[in-house]
Design an enzyme around this catalytic site. Structure first.
Site, PDB file in Angstrom:
ATOM      1  N   GLY A  38      46.778  51.878  18.927  1.00 27.90           N
ATOM      2  CA  GLY A  38      48.194  52.170  19.062  1.00 27.90           C
ATOM      3  C   GLY A  38      48.785  51.401  20.216  1.00 27.90           C
ATOM      4  N   GLY A  40      51.985  51.623  23.452  1.00 30.30           N
ATOM      5  CA  GLY A  40      52.908  52.448  24.219  1.00 30.30           C
ATOM      6  C   GLY A  40      53.709  51.598  25.171  1.00 30.30           C
ATOM      7  N   GLY A  43      51.468  49.041  27.186  1.00 34.06           N
ATOM      8  CA  GLY A  43      50.578  48.077  26.578  1.00 34.06           C
ATOM      9  C   GLY A  43      49.995  48.571  25.284  1.00 34.06           C
ATOM     10  CB  VAL A  45      45.376  51.969  23.212  1.00 33.47           C
ATOM     11  CG1 VAL A  45      44.014  52.627  23.397  1.00 33.47           C
ATOM     12  CG2 VAL A  45      46.304  52.363  24.353  1.00 33.47           C
ATOM     13  CE  LYS A  60      47.335  53.016  28.165  1.00 36.70           C
ATOM     14  NZ  LYS A  60      48.225  54.028  28.784  1.00 36.70           N
ATOM     15  CG  ASP A 150      55.969  59.762  29.672  1.00 40.44           C
ATOM     16  OD1 ASP A 150      57.000  60.418  29.414  1.00 40.44           O
ATOM     17  OD2 ASP A 150      55.503  58.899  28.902  1.00 40.44           O
TER      18      ASP A 150
END
Length: 925
Positions: A38, A40, A43, A45, A60, A150
Site C-alpha cells: 500500500g 500513504g 511513502g 510499503v 516502508k 495521526d
C-alpha cells in the site's frame, strides 16, 4: 534464500525508478522486495524478505527528503524501534539506501480496525476492548517520548491472531525536537466530511512561528513544536491547527474521536465540511448521540472529557483514559462479588446473619427463577429416577449430567443478572431491549424445565443415554444477548388473548422439543403436528417457524423423510417472513440433511447447505453452527460418492470444534466418527480403524464405559474389521457391543437390533447360516417393533435375510424379503445408491429360480457406476449381470471385470473371487 526465492537485482543508488514502483526481486539493502502492500502520505510499503533472519517484513520506503530531515526520520524510527509493546507494530531496522530511507517493521496480516468493525459488527464491549488495546499502544509510545499525531481507525490493525496493533507512526515526533517537514497534498477546507476516515492531509501550507509555554505540572508529557500542520482533519485536536506546541494529549483527542466514531457510528462534532467541523471541535459543539445506540453513558462521559477543546481539560495521560474506560461499573460489581466469594467462611457467616430476612436486590434474584427447574431437590429426584431404570450406566451418567445442567443453569443466571443490571443499574440498555432479553431467557428456562421434567418423570434407559447430549443441544443462552437478532424479529402481538395463546403454544413447544432431544420421536411427532395447526391459527410468523422446525426434525428422526421435506420447505419461508435467521439457518441445514443425505438427492442437498451457510453468516452464527453445517455437507458429499470432498468438509468441521472453547467434547467426537466412516467407505480401513479407536477412547472418557455410545464405537470397529476380513476380531467387537447394549438398553432397543444385524451378517459370511438366521430375524423383529413396518432402516435386515435365503436355496423367500426391502428404499427416489443392494438381492434370487434378472442387474450396475463405493459390491453387481446376460457377448467381459474387482477388494471377497474364476472356466468351454 529460503521460502521466498525470487530473481533479484539491486536498486539504482539515486534517482532511478523514482516515479515507478519497485519490481519483485529488487534489493533494498539486504531486503528483497516481494510485492506492494500500500501507499500513504510518507511513502510506499512493500512486503519484503529478510534473508539474514529468514522472515518476511513490511518495508516502508520514504524518498525526496532533505539531508536534515532524513537524519531526523532515522533518529525517530530508531527511537520507536526501542519501543517493544504488543500493541505497537514493531520496527526492526532503519537505514538509507541511495535517496531512500527504509524502515523494516513487523508484517501483520489482518484488517484495519475500521474494516474489522464494519465486517464483524461487534457489540460495544468487544469493540471497546479493541480500542483499549490500541490505547495501550499509544500510551507505550508516549512513555518513550513519542507523539503519534495521526491516530485514526485506519492506523490500527486487528491481526489474524486477534491482537490489536497501532501502526504508521510516520508523523511521530520526539519531545523537544524541531519540526519535521514532509510534502503532502493540500486539501480544501470546505471539503465535505464523510463518516469514513479521510487520507492524511495538510490543512495549511504556511509555517507558524512561536510556541506556547506549557503549564508547569505538565512538563512530563512528550511535546512537539509544530511547523507544518499534518494529520487527518477530523481526528486532529484543535491545538494541532494552531502555532505552538502539542503534546500527548493531542493523541488522546484523536483516540477519543476514533472511539466515538466506531462506538456511536457518527462523528462527535457538528459541521458538514472540514472548516465547520474544525470550528465545532474548537468550540466543543457536540452532536447529540444517535438514538438507540447501545454504548453506555459512562463510556460517552469518558470520551467527552478526552474530547475537550483545551488540552488542560482532558485527562492527564492516555493511561488515565484507559483506566476510566476499563472501569466498567457492571464488571466492577461482578468482580467485587467474586472477591466476596473468596472471603473466609467466618465472613460469609457474618454476612448471612446480617442479611437474614433481607429480600434480594432488583437484579440479584436470578437463582429464584430456577427453583423447581434445576435445584438440589430436582437433582435428587433425577438421581432416583435414573437409578430406577436399572441401566448399568445410569449412576455415572447422572453424575456427568449434573455437571452439564449446573453449567447451563450458571450461564442462565449470569445472563439474567447482566441483562437486568444493564437497564436498572448502569442504564446502558433500554427497557424495551430488557423485555426482549427477559422473554428470550424465559424461553431458555422453559426449555430447560421441559427437558429436566422428561428426564425425571419415569425415564427409560434410552432417555438416560440421550441426556447429556440433549443438554448440549438446547438453544444457546448467548443468543439472549444478541440485540440485533432480538430486535429484528416480528414483534409479538399486543392483543392479550393472542399473547396468551402464543405463551401456551411455546410452553407446549418446549415439551415437544424435550421429546425430540430424548428420542421420543413418535410421541413428539404427533404432538408437533397438532401444535402446528394451532400455530397456523394464531398466525404469528415466528411461532409458525419455530414449530415447523421442531416438527421437521421429528419427522426426519422418525424416518418420514418426504413429510420432513415438505414441512421444512415451508419452515424456511416462515422463518424468512418472521426474520428469525437462527431458525432459518437450522431449517435450511435440516432440509439439506433430509434431501441430500436421507433422500439421496445430493445436488439439491448441497444447494440447501449453501443456503444454511449464508443464513448463518448473515447472523454472525457461532463457530459450532458453522461446524454443524460443514458436517452436513460432508455427509452429503459422501452420499454423492465424492469421499475426498466429504473428508475435506469433515476435517474442516473438526478443526472448528476442536478449537472452540465452548464446544462440547461430544460434538468433536461425532465429527471424528464421520471421518472414520468416510475413510471406511473409501476403503482406507487402517485410517478408519485409527479414527474409530480415537472416538472410542474419547467417548469412554466423556460418557463412561457402559454408555451405549461406547457400544456404538465398538460396533463400528467391528465393521472395519469385517471389511478387512478379520472375522475373529470383528466377532469379538460385535459381541462386546451387543452385550453392552443389552445391559444398557434392554433386549428390545433399536441399537440391540443393529448388533444382531451385524452379527448375523458376519455369521452368514463365515458359513454359520443357522446362527445368522437367528440374529437377522431378531434384528428385523426389533426394528419393526421400534421403528414401525414402513421405516427405511428395515431394508437392512430384510436384504440380509434375502441374501441368506438365497444362500440356503430358498429363492422364493429371498425374493419376498428383497422386494420388500426394495419397496422401502425406493421412497428415497430412483437414484438412491442403497437401491443397488436390494436390486442385486432380487437379481441373485431370480437367478436361483432361473428367472430373467437382467433388468434389475442393469439398474443396479448403473447406480453402482454412478456412485463411487465398495469395490467388492461393484464387482458383485457385474458378476450378477454377467450371469443374467449369458451367453450374450457382454457377459464374459463383465465377469472378467468382476473377477479383477474381487481380487482387489480385500480378503472378505475371496469366496466371490473363487466363484467368478470357476464360472469363467465353465463358460470358456
Amino acid at each position: 534464500m529460503g521460502p521466498e526465492d525470487v530473481d533479484t537485482k539491486s536498486i539504482a543508488p539515486r534517482g532511478a525508478e523514482r516515479q515507478g514502483e519497485l519490481e519483485r526481486g529488487t534489493f533494498i539493502g539486504r531486503y528483497v522486495i516481494l510485492d506492494r502492500l500500500g501507499a500513504g502520505g510518507m511513502g510506499i510499503v512493500y512486503r519484503a524478505y529478510d534473508p539474514d533472519l529468514d522472515r518476511r517484513v513490511a518495508l516502508k520506503l520514504v524518498r525526496d527528503l532533505s539531508d536534515d530531515t532524513t537524519a531526523r526520520l532515522i533518529r525517530e524510527a530508531k527511537a520507536l524501534a526501542k519501543v517493544s509493546h504488543p500493541n505497537i507494530v514493531q520496527i526492526f531496522d532503519v537505514g538509507v539506501f541511495g535517496d531512500t530511507v527504509f524502515i523494516a517493521m513487523e508484517l501483520v496480516e489482518g484488517r484495519t480496525l475500521a474494516d474489522w468493525r464494519r465486517e464483524t459488527e461487534p457489540t460495544w464491549r468487544p469493540l471497546l476492548a479493541h480500542l483499549i488495546e490500541a490505547g495501550r499502544g499509544l500510551a507505550a509510545a508516549h512513555a518513550a517520548g513519542l507523539v503519534h499525531r495521526d491516530f485514526k481507525p485506519q492506523n490500527v490493525i486487528v491481526g489474524a491472531d486477534g491482537r490489536v496493533r497501532v501502526l504508521d507512526f510516520g508523523l511521530a515526533r520526539q519531545a523537544g525536537e524541531a519540526p519535521l517537514e514532509l510534502a503532502v497534498s493540500p486539501s480544501s477546507a470546505d471539503e465535505s466530511l464523510d463518516i469514513h476516515s479521510a487520507p492524511t492531509q495538510q490543512l495549511s501550507p504556511g509555517t507558524f512561528e512561536g510556541t506556547t509555554q506549557p503549564e508547569d505540572d505538565d512538563r512530563a508529557l512528550p511535546r512537539l513544536v509544530l511547523s507544518r500542520i499534518t494529520g487527518t482533519p477530523v481526528y486532529m485536536a484543535p491545538e494541532q491547527r494552531r502555532p505552538g506546541t502539542i503534546d500527548a494529549r493531542a493523541d488522546q483527542f484523536a483516540f477519543a474521536v476514533t472511539s466515538w466514531e466506531l462506538l456511536l457510528r457518527d462523528r462527535p462534532f457538528e459541521g458538514h465540511n472540514a472548516k465547520l467541523y474544525a470550528v465545532a471541535a474548537a468550540k466543543g459543539k457536540f452532536r447529540a448521540p444517535p438514538a438507540g445506540n447501545p454504548t453506555p453513558t459512562w463510556v460517552r462521559r469518558v470520551l467527552l472529557r478526552a474530547l475537550a477543546a483545551q488540552p488542560s481539560d482532558r485527562y492527564r495521560s492516555m493511561d488515565d483514559v484507559l483506566a476510566a474506560l476499563a472501569a466498567d461499573p457492571a464488571r466492577r460489581r461482578r468482580n467485587l462479588a467474586a472477591i466476596g466469594l473468596g472471603v473466609v467462611a467466618l465472613g460469609a457467616i457474618v454476612v448471612a446473619i446480617a442479611t437474614r430476612g433481607r429480600a434480594p436486590g432488583p437484579c440479584e434474584d436470578a437463582a429464584t427463577h430456577l427453583v423447581g427447574v434445576w435445584d438440589p431437590s430436582v437433582a435428587a429426584k433425577l438421581d432416583t429416577a435414573f437409578a430406577a431404570t436399572g441401566a448399568s450406566f445410569a449412576a455415572e451418567t447422572a453424575g456427568k449430567l449434573h455437571v452439564a445442567l449446573d453449567r447451563r443453569a450458571d450461564a442462565w443466571k449470569a445472563m439474567h443478572t447482566e441483562a437486568c443490571r444493564a437497564t436498572r443499574v448502569s442504564g446502558e440498555q433500554s427497557t424495551e431491549l430488557l423485555d426482549l432479553r427477559m422473554g428470550c431467557l424465559a424461553r431458555r428456562r422453559d426449555e430447560l424445565a421441559a427437558l429436566v421434567a422428561q428426564l425425571v418423570a419415569a425415564p427409560d434407559a434410552a432417555r438416560v443415554a440421550a441426556s447429556i447430549e440433549a443438554v448440549g443441544q438446547l438453544p444457546a443462552i448467548a443468543a439472549c444477548a444478541d440485540r440485533e437478532a432480538l430486535t429484528a424479529v416480528v414483534p409479538i402481538p399486543t392483543d392479550p388473548t393472542k399473547r396468551t395463546a402464543i405463551d401456551a403454544a411455546r410452553t407446549e413447544l418446549s415439551t415437544i422439543h424435550a421429546l425430540l432431544l430424548t428420542g421420543q420421536w413418535p410421541a413428539g411427532r404427533a404432538r408437533a403436528e397438532a401444535l402446528q395447526a394451532r400455530a397456523a391459527a394464531i398466525d404469528w410468523a415466528p411461532l409458525v417457524a419455530e414449530v415447523g422446525l421442531v416438527r421437521g426434525q421429528l419427522e426426519r428422526h422418525a424416518g418420514s423423510f418426504a413429510t420432513a421435506e415438505v414441512v421444512l420447505t415451508e419452515t424456511v419461508k416462515a422463518a424468512a417472513r418472521a426474520h428469525v435467521d437462527d431458525v432459518a439457518t437450522s431449517a435450511w441445514s435440516e432440509l439439506a440433511w433430509v434431501v441430500g443425505y436421507e433422500l439421496s438427492r445430493p445436488l439439491e442437498g448441497l444447494a440447501y447447505v449453501s443456503a444454511a451457510e449464508a443464513a448463518a453468516l448473515r447472523t454472525d452464527a457461532s463457530p459450532i453452527e458453522l461446524a454443524n453445517i460443514a458436517h452436513t455437507r460432508a455427509l452429503i458429499w459422501s452420499t454423492k460418492g465424492d469421499q475426498a470432498a466429504a473428508l475435506r468438509e469433515a476435517e474442516r468441521a473438526l478443526a472448528i470444534v476442536e478449537h472452540v472453547p465452548d464446544a462440547g467434547e461430544l460434538e468433536a467426537v461425532d465429527v471424528l466418527n464421520t471421518i472414520a466412516m468416510i475413510e471406511s467407505t473409501e476403503g482406507n480401513y487402517g485410517k478408519a480403524e485409527h479414527a474409530h479407536r480415537q472416538v472410542l477412547a474419547r467417548r469412554r472418557a466423556a460418557l463412561g464405559e457402559g454408555h451405549p455410545k461406547v457400544a456404538d464405537s465398538i460396533d463400528n470397529l467391528g465393521v472395519v474389521m469385517f471389511h478387512q476380513g478379520k472375522y475373529d476380531e470383528a466377532r469379538r467387537d460385535y459381541e462386546q457391543a451387543l452385550a453392552l447394549r443389552l445391559a444398557a438398553l434392554g433386549p428390545d432397543a433399536r441399537d440391540v437390533g443393529t448388533s444382531h444385524n451385524n452379527l448375523g451378517g458376519l455369521l452368514m459370511e463365515t458359513g454359520d447360516d443357522a446362527g445368522a438366521a437367528k440374529h437377522l430375524e431378531a434384528a428385523l423383529r426389533i426394528y419393526e417393533a421400534t421403528l414401525g413396518h414402513d421405516h427405511g432402516d428395515l431394508a437392512i435386515p430384510l436384504s440380509n435375510l434375502g441374501e441368506l435365503a438365497t444362500r440356503r436355496g430358498d429363492f422364493a423367500k429371498a425374493i419376498a424379503y428383497c422386494e420388500r426391502a426394495l419397496g422401502l428404499d425406493q421412497v428415497s427416489g430412483p437414484d438412491d445408491p442403497k437401491l443397488a443392494y436390494d436390486l442385486v438381492c432380487v437379481g441373485e434370487a431370480r437367478l436361483g429360480l432361473h428367472q430373467p434378472a437382467r433388468d434389475v442387474f442393469e439398474r443396479a450396475l448403473a447406480l453402482r457406476e454412478a456412485n463411487e463405493g465398495d469395490l467388492g459390491e461393484l464387482a458383485r453387481t457385474r458378476f450378477g449381470l454377467a450371469r443374467a446376460l449369458w451367453p450374450d457377448a457382454r457377459a464374459r467381459p463383465l465377469a472378467i471385470a468382476a473377477r479383477d474387482g474381487f481380487a482387489t477388494a480385500g480378503d472378505a471377497w475371496k469366496p466371490r473371487l473363487a466363484e467368478a474364476i470357476a464360472w469363467l472356466r465353465t463358460t470358456a468351454r
